[in-house]
Enzyme design. Structure first.
Site, PDB file in Angstrom:
ATOM      1  CB  SER A   6      56.006 -52.851 -59.247  1.00 60.26           C
ATOM      2  OG  SER A   6      56.145 -52.729 -58.103  1.00 60.26           O
ATOM      3  CD  GLU A   8      51.323 -45.528 -57.658  1.00 65.83           C
ATOM      4  OE1 GLU A   8      51.539 -46.562 -56.976  1.00 65.83           O
ATOM      5  OE2 GLU A   8      51.165 -44.593 -57.161  1.00 65.83           O
ATOM      6  CG  ASP A  99      41.341 -40.300 -50.309  1.00 64.96           C
ATOM      7  OD1 ASP A  99      40.985 -41.001 -49.152  1.00 64.96           O
ATOM      8  OD2 ASP A  99      42.507 -40.417 -50.712  1.00 64.96           O
ATOM      9  CG  PHE A 205      52.145 -35.853 -52.216  1.00 67.57           C
ATOM     10  CD1 PHE A 205      51.044 -35.272 -53.302  1.00 67.57           C
ATOM     11  CD2 PHE A 205      52.524 -37.061 -52.239  1.00 67.57           C
ATOM     12  CE1 PHE A 205      50.861 -35.836 -54.183  1.00 67.57           C
ATOM     13  CE2 PHE A 205      51.825 -38.049 -53.600  1.00 67.57           C
ATOM     14  CZ  PHE A 205      51.152 -37.322 -54.387  1.00 67.57           C
ATOM     15  CG  HIS A 255      54.947 -50.051 -55.903  1.00 73.71           C
ATOM     16  ND1 HIS A 255      54.595 -50.539 -56.909  1.00 73.71           N
ATOM     17  CD2 HIS A 255      54.098 -48.907 -55.676  1.00 73.71           C
ATOM     18  CE1 HIS A 255      53.544 -49.871 -57.445  1.00 73.71           C
ATOM     19  NE2 HIS A 255      53.318 -48.889 -56.873  1.00 73.71           N
TER      20      HIS A 255
HETATM   21  P1  FAD Z   1      40.281 -49.147 -47.362  1.00 70.75           P
HETATM   22  O1  FAD Z   1      41.375 -50.268 -47.303  1.00 70.75           O
HETATM   23  O2  FAD Z   1      39.070 -49.394 -47.912  1.00 70.75           O
HETATM   24  O3  FAD Z   1      40.388 -48.204 -46.041  1.00 70.75           O
HETATM   25  C1  FAD Z   1      40.051 -47.041 -45.988  1.00 70.75           C
HETATM   26  C2  FAD Z   1      39.921 -46.578 -44.559  1.00 70.75           C
HETATM   27  O4  FAD Z   1      38.732 -47.236 -44.116  1.00 70.75           O
HETATM   28  C3  FAD Z   1      40.794 -46.835 -43.456  1.00 70.75           C
HETATM   29  O5  FAD Z   1      41.130 -45.701 -42.515  1.00 70.75           O
HETATM   30  C4  FAD Z   1      40.644 -48.180 -42.809  1.00 70.75           C
HETATM   31  O6  FAD Z   1      41.098 -48.399 -41.406  1.00 70.75           O
HETATM   32  C5  FAD Z   1      38.930 -47.990 -42.787  1.00 70.75           C
HETATM   33  N1  FAD Z   1      38.306 -49.336 -43.146  1.00 70.75           N
HETATM   34  C6  FAD Z   1      38.393 -50.185 -44.003  1.00 70.75           C
HETATM   35  N2  FAD Z   1      37.760 -51.203 -43.797  1.00 70.75           N
HETATM   36  C7  FAD Z   1      36.593 -50.715 -42.911  1.00 70.75           C
HETATM   37  C8  FAD Z   1      35.362 -51.257 -42.568  1.00 70.75           C
HETATM   38  N3  FAD Z   1      34.733 -52.495 -42.959  1.00 70.75           N
HETATM   39  N4  FAD Z   1      34.744 -50.555 -41.502  1.00 70.75           N
HETATM   40  C9  FAD Z   1      35.306 -49.401 -41.084  1.00 70.75           C
HETATM   41  N5  FAD Z   1      36.346 -48.654 -41.523  1.00 70.75           N
HETATM   42  C10 FAD Z   1      37.219 -49.463 -42.416  1.00 70.75           C
HETATM   43  N6  FAD Z   1      44.510 -43.449 -54.249  1.00 70.75           N
HETATM   44  C11 FAD Z   1      43.746 -42.604 -55.357  1.00 70.75           C
HETATM   45  O7  FAD Z   1      42.640 -41.908 -55.580  1.00 70.75           O
HETATM   46  N7  FAD Z   1      44.095 -43.357 -56.586  1.00 70.75           N
HETATM   47  C12 FAD Z   1      45.176 -44.119 -56.695  1.00 70.75           C
HETATM   48  O8  FAD Z   1      45.358 -44.560 -57.768  1.00 70.75           O
HETATM   49  C13 FAD Z   1      45.836 -44.643 -55.596  1.00 70.75           C
HETATM   50  N8  FAD Z   1      46.785 -45.479 -55.533  1.00 70.75           N
HETATM   51  C14 FAD Z   1      47.281 -45.814 -54.364  1.00 70.75           C
HETATM   52  C15 FAD Z   1      48.176 -46.916 -54.257  1.00 70.75           C
HETATM   53  C16 FAD Z   1      48.854 -47.402 -53.078  1.00 70.75           C
HETATM   54  C17 FAD Z   1      49.927 -48.314 -52.888  1.00 70.75           C
HETATM   55  C18 FAD Z   1      48.387 -46.911 -51.674  1.00 70.75           C
HETATM   56  C19 FAD Z   1      49.050 -47.262 -50.565  1.00 70.75           C
HETATM   57  C20 FAD Z   1      47.434 -45.656 -51.740  1.00 70.75           C
HETATM   58  C21 FAD Z   1      46.750 -45.200 -53.109  1.00 70.75           C
HETATM   59  N9  FAD Z   1      45.874 -44.318 -53.061  1.00 70.75           N
HETATM   60  C22 FAD Z   1      45.338 -43.996 -54.191  1.00 70.75           C
HETATM   61  C23 FAD Z   1      45.253 -43.858 -51.819  1.00 70.75           C
HETATM   62  C24 FAD Z   1      44.241 -44.321 -51.419  1.00 70.75           C
HETATM   63  O9  FAD Z   1      43.116 -44.176 -52.279  1.00 70.75           O
HETATM   64  C25 FAD Z   1      43.696 -43.679 -50.031  1.00 70.75           C
HETATM   65  O10 FAD Z   1      44.546 -43.940 -49.002  1.00 70.75           O
HETATM   66  C26 FAD Z   1      42.400 -44.123 -49.586  1.00 70.75           C
HETATM   67  O11 FAD Z   1      42.084 -43.060 -48.638  1.00 70.75           O
HETATM   68  C27 FAD Z   1      42.250 -45.330 -48.855  1.00 70.75           C
HETATM   69  O12 FAD Z   1      42.230 -46.444 -49.880  1.00 70.75           O
HETATM   70  P2  FAD Z   1      42.398 -47.828 -49.258  1.00 70.75           P
HETATM   71  O13 FAD Z   1      42.223 -48.729 -50.451  1.00 70.75           O
HETATM   72  O14 FAD Z   1      43.544 -48.090 -48.485  1.00 70.75           O
HETATM   73  O15 FAD Z   1      40.858 -47.874 -48.262  1.00 70.75           O
END
Ligand code: FAD
Length: 274
Positions: A6, A8, A99, A205, A255
């Site tokens: 895929s 991105e 974030d 980055f 990906h």
């Molecule tokens: P989560 O899974 O919610 O986790 C975030 C943090 O909180 C982690 O440290 C985790 O350990 C912790 N955590 C999770 N659940 C809990 C809980 N219940 N209690 C306490 N702590 C918890 N960013 C963008 O802005 N736009 C994008 O389009 C984008 N695309 C991405 C695509 C990929 C494939 C990846 C790997 C990252 C992408 N990101 C994007 C970056 C991402 O948004 C950031 O890394 C963000 O800080 C974390 O998102 P997450 O969905 O992994 O968060």
């Protein structure tokens, strides 16, 4: 079973960038990816841009997955967007926490797990849901073990598979897979691969997202100085070899973070498929 590939994109800010992206998309479509994905700006800052690029790709007959997070949005706004995607026939979402953008200190971040639950609650099994995974650990995670537990919770909440943050160390991915399996995760975890084209940008980055560039690789790439061509040539050779190692070691596909460029992703993929 054939491996999944895929690509991105991020939403360009200018009309020229938009036009260029259409050309890039058409060329990459000839490689027959399983889907394209389109990132979502921090705090929903690219909401309309992301949506229009997704809808354009969908209208062109391509499989496309919008990235989505709550950002600072309320449930109604996120639900309306989900429904628009559903009605347009989009059937895959990359669900993220995102974030807090600088200057937007007050907004509450909604964990990806909660977004996955929200999508399942309101749209049932319509969407295939991807979530993010971090072989080198998410920078905010309390620990390596906790981060894997949180990944498991996202998958248990109904996500179908995960895509990793990029890395330049195949061992990090393999140990992570092993530890995920020990933690009871049995869904596919696709490595996210970042091509190397510009060392200065990549280093900046990587500092922000916690991806490690091994010391030897930093030294080698820095050593090329202004010789951009050598950075691209060596970077592509290195990333291609790492992808080969990943595929031979059992990665279910790849990906690619294309950075809205055809090359070097096209060359890497063609080499992998040859
Ligand atoms: P989560 O899974 O919610 O986790 C975030 C943090 O909180 C982690 O440290 C985790 O350990 C912790 N955590 C999770 N659940 C809990 C809980 N219940 N209690 C306490 N702590 C918890 N960013 C963008 O802005 N736009 C994008 O389009 C984008 N695309 C991405 C695509 C990929 C494939 C990846 C790997 C990252 C992408 N990101 C994007 C970056 C991402 O948004 C950031 O890394 C963000 O800080 C974390 O998102 P997450 O969905 O992994 O968060």
């Amino acid at each position: 079973m054939s491996k999944r590939f895929s690509f991105e994109f991020f939403p360009p800010k200018t009309p020229v960038g938009r036009e260029k992206l259409q050309t890039v998309r058409s060329e990459l479509a000839t490689l027959d990816p399983s889907f394209f994905s389109v990132t979502y700006g921090a705090g929903g800052s690219t909401r309309d841009n992301t949506k229009s690029i997704v809808m354009e790709a969908k209208a062109a007959g391509l499989a496309v997955a919008p990235h989505l997070s709550f950002g600072g949005d309320d449930e109604d706004t996120v639900l309306a967007l989900l429904k628009e995607y559903q009605n347009a026939g989009v059937d895959r979402i990359v669900a993220l926490r995102g974030d807090i953008p600088s200057g937007m200190g007050a907004s509450r971040l909604v964990y990806a797990q909660e977004l996955v639950e929200f999508i399942r609650k309101h749209t049932g099994n319509h969407f295939e849901i991807e979530v993010a995974a971090y072989p080198e650990i998410h920078p905010d995670a309390p620990s390596y073990v906790a981060d894997i537990q949180f990944l498991k919770q996202k998958l248990d909440a109904g996500a179908n598979s995960a895509i990793t943050q990029y890395f330049f160390n195949a061992d990090a991915y393999f140990y992570f897979l092993e530890d995920c399996e020990k933690a009871g995760i049995d869904k596919p975890i696709y490595p996210g691969i970042m091509p190397i084209t510009n060392f200065t940008n990549l280093a900046r980055f990587s500092r922000n997202c916690g991806a490690d560039i091994p010391r030897w690789l930093t030294q080698k790439l820095e050593g090329y100085g202004d010789d951009k061509q050598s950075v691209i040539e060596f970077g592509t050779e290195f990333v291609t070899e790492m992808c080969q190692i990943l595929m031979e070691g059992g990665a279910p596909g790849i990906h690619f973070y294309t950075m809205n460029q055809v090359e070097p992703v096209k060359s890497i993929l063609q080499e992998l498929q040859s």
